[in-house]
Design a protein around this motif. Structure first.
Motif, PDB file in Angstrom:
ATOM      1  N   ARG A   1       0.819  -1.209   0.000  1.00 23.01           N
ATOM      2  CA  ARG A   1       0.000   0.000   0.000  1.00 23.01           C
ATOM      3  C   ARG A   1       0.859   1.267   0.000  1.00 23.01           C
ATOM      4  NH1 ARG A   1      -2.554  -0.219   5.085  1.00 23.01           N
ATOM      5  NH2 ARG A   1      -0.849   1.155   5.657  1.00 23.01           N
ATOM      6  N   ASP A   2       1.963   1.226   0.747  1.00 25.28           N
ATOM      7  CA  ASP A   2       2.801   2.426   0.877  1.00 25.28           C
ATOM      8  C   ASP A   2       3.975   2.441  -0.093  1.00 25.28           C
ATOM      9  OD1 ASP A   2       1.170   3.145   3.042  1.00 25.28           O
ATOM     10  OD2 ASP A   2       2.358   1.908   4.397  1.00 25.28           O
ATOM     11  N   GLY A   3       4.228   1.298  -0.761  1.00 23.75           N
ATOM     12  CA  GLY A   3       5.343   1.247  -1.705  1.00 23.75           C
ATOM     13  C   GLY A   3       6.693   1.327  -1.036  1.00 23.75           C
ATOM     14  N   VAL A   4       6.793   0.737   0.188  1.00 19.69           N
ATOM     15  CA  VAL A   4       8.067   0.768   0.926  1.00 19.69           C
ATOM     16  C   VAL A   4       8.415  -0.615   1.471  1.00 19.69           C
ATOM     17  CG1 VAL A   4       7.687   3.169   1.656  1.00 19.69           C
ATOM     18  CG2 VAL A   4       7.052   1.308   3.199  1.00 19.69           C
ATOM     19  N   PRO A   5       9.723  -0.938   1.516  1.00 17.51           N
ATOM     20  CA  PRO A   5      10.140  -2.182   2.187  1.00 17.51           C
ATOM     21  C   PRO A   5       9.935  -2.022   3.691  1.00 17.51           C
ATOM     22  CG  PRO A   5      12.019  -1.096   1.096  1.00 17.51           C
ATOM     23  CD  PRO A   5      10.856  -0.177   0.968  1.00 17.51           C
ATOM     24  N   TYR A   6       9.680  -3.135   4.368  1.00 12.15           N
ATOM     25  CA  TYR A   6       9.368  -3.067   5.786  1.00 12.15           C
ATOM     26  C   TYR A   6      10.301  -3.989   6.563  1.00 12.15           C
ATOM     27  CZ  TYR A   6       6.419  -2.024   9.750  1.00 12.15           C
ATOM     28  OH  TYR A   6       5.950  -1.538  10.944  1.00 12.15           O
ATOM     29  N   ALA A   7      11.257  -3.404   7.318  1.00 10.03           N
ATOM     30  CA  ALA A   7      12.216  -4.179   8.113  1.00 10.03           C
ATOM     31  C   ALA A   7      12.761  -5.393   7.365  1.00 10.03           C
ATOM     32  CB  ALA A   7      11.572  -4.622   9.432  1.00 10.03           C
ATOM     33  N   PRO A   8      13.300  -5.176   6.145  1.00 12.86           N
ATOM     34  CA  PRO A   8      13.762  -6.338   5.374  1.00 12.86           C
ATOM     35  C   PRO A   8      15.081  -6.887   5.924  1.00 12.86           C
ATOM     36  CG  PRO A   8      14.206  -4.298   4.174  1.00 12.86           C
ATOM     37  CD  PRO A   8      13.540  -3.904   5.460  1.00 12.86           C
ATOM     38  N   PRO A   9      15.117  -8.180   6.295  1.00 15.54           N
ATOM     39  CA  PRO A   9      16.295  -8.726   6.977  1.00 15.54           C
ATOM     40  C   PRO A   9      17.597  -8.641   6.170  1.00 15.54           C
ATOM     41  CG  PRO A   9      14.562 -10.401   6.763  1.00 15.54           C
ATOM     42  CD  PRO A   9      14.037  -9.151   6.158  1.00 15.54           C
ATOM     43  N   ILE A  10      17.545  -8.839   4.832  1.00 14.76           N
ATOM     44  CA  ILE A  10      18.812  -8.823   4.095  1.00 14.76           C
ATOM     45  C   ILE A  10      19.050  -7.481   3.385  1.00 14.76           C
ATOM     46  CG2 ILE A  10      18.810 -11.332   3.745  1.00 14.76           C
ATOM     47  CD1 ILE A  10      18.134 -10.678   0.737  1.00 14.76           C
TER      48      ILE A  10
ATOM     49  N   ILE B   1       7.796 -20.675   9.263  1.00 11.66           N
ATOM     50  CA  ILE B   1       6.908 -21.644   9.919  1.00 11.66           C
ATOM     51  C   ILE B   1       7.826 -22.645  10.619  1.00 11.66           C
ATOM     52  CG2 ILE B   1       5.301 -23.553   9.498  1.00 11.66           C
ATOM     53  CD1 ILE B   1       4.095 -21.900   7.215  1.00 11.66           C
ATOM     54  N   GLN B   2       7.498 -22.965  11.867  1.00 10.92           N
ATOM     55  CA  GLN B   2       8.367 -23.862  12.621  1.00 10.92           C
ATOM     56  C   GLN B   2       8.157 -25.317  12.207  1.00 10.92           C
ATOM     57  OE1 GLN B   2       7.780 -24.484  16.944  1.00 10.92           O
ATOM     58  NE2 GLN B   2       9.839 -23.671  17.175  1.00 10.92           N
ATOM     59  N   VAL B   3       9.256 -26.001  11.914  1.00 10.63           N
ATOM     60  CA  VAL B   3       9.192 -27.403  11.503  1.00 10.63           C
ATOM     61  C   VAL B   3       9.531 -28.305  12.692  1.00 10.63           C
ATOM     62  CG1 VAL B   3      10.095 -29.093   9.859  1.00 10.63           C
ATOM     63  CG2 VAL B   3       9.984 -26.712   9.215  1.00 10.63           C
ATOM     64  N   ASP B   4      10.395 -27.799  13.591  1.00 13.59           N
ATOM     65  CA  ASP B   4      10.844 -28.619  14.721  1.00 13.59           C
ATOM     66  C   ASP B   4      11.260 -27.686  15.845  1.00 13.59           C
ATOM     67  OD1 ASP B   4      12.124 -30.206  16.534  1.00 13.59           O
ATOM     68  OD2 ASP B   4      13.599 -31.038  15.129  1.00 13.59           O
ATOM     69  N   GLU B   5      10.581 -27.800  17.005  1.00 12.81           N
ATOM     70  CA  GLU B   5      10.864 -26.825  18.070  1.00 12.81           C
ATOM     71  C   GLU B   5      12.263 -26.998  18.668  1.00 12.81           C
ATOM     72  OE1 GLU B   5       8.217 -29.158  21.472  1.00 12.81           O
ATOM     73  OE2 GLU B   5       7.446 -27.376  20.465  1.00 12.81           O
ATOM     74  N   ASP B   6      12.914 -28.142  18.402  1.00 12.68           N
ATOM     75  CA  ASP B   6      14.294 -28.327  18.878  1.00 12.68           C
ATOM     76  C   ASP B   6      15.283 -28.149  17.737  1.00 12.68           C
ATOM     77  OD1 ASP B   6      13.284 -29.046  21.419  1.00 12.68           O
ATOM     78  OD2 ASP B   6      12.892 -31.073  20.667  1.00 12.68           O
ATOM     79  N   GLY B   7      14.827 -27.543  16.645  1.00 11.20           N
ATOM     80  CA  GLY B   7      15.670 -27.447  15.449  1.00 11.20           C
ATOM     81  C   GLY B   7      16.732 -26.375  15.555  1.00 11.20           C
ATOM     82  N   PRO B   8      17.521 -26.211  14.486  1.00 16.32           N
ATOM     83  CA  PRO B   8      18.611 -25.223  14.471  1.00 16.32           C
ATOM     84  C   PRO B   8      18.094 -23.788  14.572  1.00 16.32           C
ATOM     85  CG  PRO B   8      18.291 -26.192  12.286  1.00 16.32           C
ATOM     86  CD  PRO B   8      17.428 -26.957  13.214  1.00 16.32           C
ATOM     87  N   ALA B   9      18.963 -22.896  15.050  1.00 20.99           N
ATOM     88  CA  ALA B   9      18.598 -21.480  15.173  1.00 20.99           C
ATOM     89  C   ALA B   9      18.456 -20.876  13.778  1.00 20.99           C
ATOM     90  CB  ALA B   9      19.674 -20.740  15.954  1.00 20.99           C
ATOM     91  N   CYS B  10      17.454 -20.020  13.640  1.00 22.30           N
ATOM     92  CA  CYS B  10      17.217 -19.340  12.368  1.00 22.30           C
ATOM     93  C   CYS B  10      17.675 -17.887  12.503  1.00 22.30           C
ATOM     94  CB  CYS B  10      15.718 -19.391  12.034  1.00 22.30           C
ATOM     95  SG  CYS B  10      15.300 -18.545  10.492  1.00 22.30           S
ATOM     96  N   GLY B  11      17.991 -17.255  11.389  1.00 15.26           N
ATOM     97  CA  GLY B  11      18.407 -15.852  11.389  1.00 15.26           C
ATOM     98  C   GLY B  11      17.367 -14.925  12.013  1.00 15.26           C
TER      99      GLY B  11
END
Length: 391
Positions: free
Chosen positions: A145-154, A233-243
Motif C-alpha cells: 500500500r505504501d510502496g516501501v520495504p518493511y524491516a527487510p532482513p537482508i 513456519i516452525q518445523v521442529d521446536e528443537d531445530g537449528p537457530a534461524c536468522g
C-alpha cells in the motif's frame, strides 16, 4: 472483482492478443455499443489501436483492435546480489532484458540510481520510446500500500525507504512495489506454467524461502502484506537457530543458505569427498556445489537434498490442506537441484495431505527461471495502468 469495463477489455487484449470488436464483446460480456464507446476512448488515450480487418464470418470483415504498439512497461527484479530490468510491450512480451551484479546491501540510493540508469539505457537503445509504468520486486517484506520495504532482513538501510515515490519522481510514470516472490508468482501466471491456474502457490527457494499466493488470479497479500512468509513456519521446536531469532524454522532447515551450511559441515568431516575437495579449492561452498555433487552421484549430497525436500514437503502439505491450490510451482535458485528435490517434496505432500486436496494437484518446477520476476513486475503495473484511465 469490480473491474472497470476498460480494465476488462485491456486485460483480454493483453493476455489474448488482437481481437475483433465482436469477439471482445463476447469475452467481457458487454454490449456492442458499450465496447465500441470504450474502445474509442482508449484509442484516444493511446492505449488501443486498430489493427486491420479479421477474417469474415460471413458478411463484412470485422475490424480488429489490439493494445497500442507504443505502450511500454518496465519490469524490475532486485535480488540479493543482482538487478534485472526488462522492457515489455503492452502484451507483456519482453523486448529487451538487461541484468547486472549489484549487492542490495549497497543501499537504496545506489540501487535505485542504477535502476534508473538501466531504464535510461533501454530508452537510449530505443526499447522504451515511452514508459507507461514500472513494476519492481524487492527481496524482502514490502508494504504494498505504501510502496516501501518493511524491516527487510537482508536489506540494511532500506527500511521504509520511499521506493515507489522515488522512482515515480525520477521516471515520471506510475510505479508499484512488491516483494519478489509475489511478483514471480504473477510472472508464472502471465507467461509460465501457471497460465491456466487461478489458485496457486509459487514457492521460491533462494537464499531464503518464500511463497507467493494467487487467489482468483490475483496476489493475496494478507492484512499487512506479509502473507506467504512460509520460511518462518516452525518445523521442529528443537531445530537449528534461524536468522530470525527463532528455532527450527523451515528456512533454517532448507534454503540456499542452510544447504550451503550443511554442505560445509559434511565437507569438513570428510563424509563427502566431492564437497571436501570443492571446499579446499574454493574456501566456501554454495547451494550450487550441492547440485554439482548431486550430478556427480554423491550419496551425501543426495541425502542433504532429500532431507531438505522432506522438510519443505511437510510445510507444503499443511498449506495444501489449508489452501487447496490447483497448482504448486517451485522456483528460485535452489530449484536447480530439480527432480530429486521435486520427488521428495511430492512424496511428502501426497502422503500427508487429504486425497481431495491432492486430487489432480500438479507440483512442478518453474520453466521461466529468471524471467518470472521481470514479467510479473510488468504484469503488476499493467494491471494498475489498464485499470485507471490515463489522465
Amino acid at each position: 472483482m469490480g473491474m472497470s469495463p476498460q480494465a476488462r477489455l485491456l486485460r483480454v487484449l493483453r493476455d489474448r492478443g488482437a481481437q475483433s470488436k465482436a469477439e471482445l464483446g463476447d469475452l467481457v460480456e458487454l454490449s456492442r455499443s458499450r465496447v465500441v464507446a470504450e474502445l474509442d476512448r482508449m484509442i484516444e488515450l493511446g492505449l488501443v489501436e486498430e489493427a486491420g480487418l479479421a477474417e469474415s464470418r460471413g458478411g463484412r470483415r470485422p475490424a480488429v483492435v489490439r493494445v497500442a504498439s507504443a505502450v511500454r512497461f518496465a519490469g524490475v527484479n532486485i535480488g540479493a546480489t543482482s538487478v534485472d530490468v526488462a522492457a515489455t510491450d503492452g502484451e507483456l512480451e519482453v523486448l529487451e532484458h538487461v541484468a547486472e551484479e549489484l549487492d542490495v546491501r549497497e543501499g537504496p540510493q545506489r540501487v535505485l540510481d542504477r535502476v534508473v540508469e538501466l531504464v535510461g539505457k533501454l530508452r537510449d537503445q530505443g526499447h522504451l520510446p515511452r514508459l507507461n509504468g514500472l513494476g519492481i520486486g524487492l527481496p524482502g517484506p514490502v508494504s504494498f500500500r505504501d510502496g516501501v520495504p518493511y524491516a527487510p532482513p537482508i536489506m540494511p538501510g532500506w527500511d521504509q525507504y520511499p521506493v515507489r515515490d522515488t522512482l515515480m519522481r525520477e521516471l515520471g510514470c506510475p510505479v508499484l512495489v512488491d516483494n519478489d516472490v509475489n511478483v514471480m508468482a504473477l510472472g508464472e501466471k502471465q507467461a509460465g506454467v501457471a497460465r491456466n491456474s487461478d489458485d496457486l502457490l509459487f514457492v521460491k527457494i533462494g537464499t531464503g524461502v518464500g511463497c507467493g499466493i494467487l487467489v482468483h488470479g490475483e496476489v493475496y497479500r494478507g492484512a499487512n502484506g506479509s502473507a506467504g512468509d512460509i520460511g518462518h513456519i516452525q518445523v521442529d521446536e528443537d531445530g537449528p537457530a534461524c536468522g530470525c531469532g527463532n528455532l527450527g524454522c523451515l528456512e533454517a532447515f532448507f534454503s540456499g543458505a542452510a544447504l550451503a551450511r550443511s554442505a560445509e559441515a559434511v565437507a569438513r568431516t570428510g563424509e563427502s569427498p566431492f564437497l571436501g575437495m570443492r571446499l579446499a579449492e574454493r574456501g566456501t561452498l554454495a547451494a550450487t556445489d550441492v547440485a554439482d555433487a548431486l550430478a556427480a552421484g554423491d550419496p551425501v549430497a543426495l541425502r542433504l537434498v532429500r532431507e531438505g525436500g522432506r522438510h519443505l514437503g511437510l510445510v507444503l502439505a499443511g498449506l495444501v490442506s489449508f489452501f487447496n491450490p490447483s497448482l504448486i510451482v517451485i522456483g528460485g535458485g535452489v530449484a536447480g537441484i530439480g527432480h530429486v528435490l521435486l520427488a521428495e517434496i511430492r512424496s511428502a505432500v501426497y502422503r500427508r495431505s487429504l486425497p481431495l486436496a491432492t486430487n489432480n494437484l500438479p507440483l512442478v518446477m518453474s520453466e521461466l527461471g529468471e524471467d518470472a520476476g521481470v514479467i510479473g513486475a510488468a504484469r503488476m503495473i499493467s494491471d494498475l495502468v489498464y485499470a485507471e484511465p490515463t489522465r
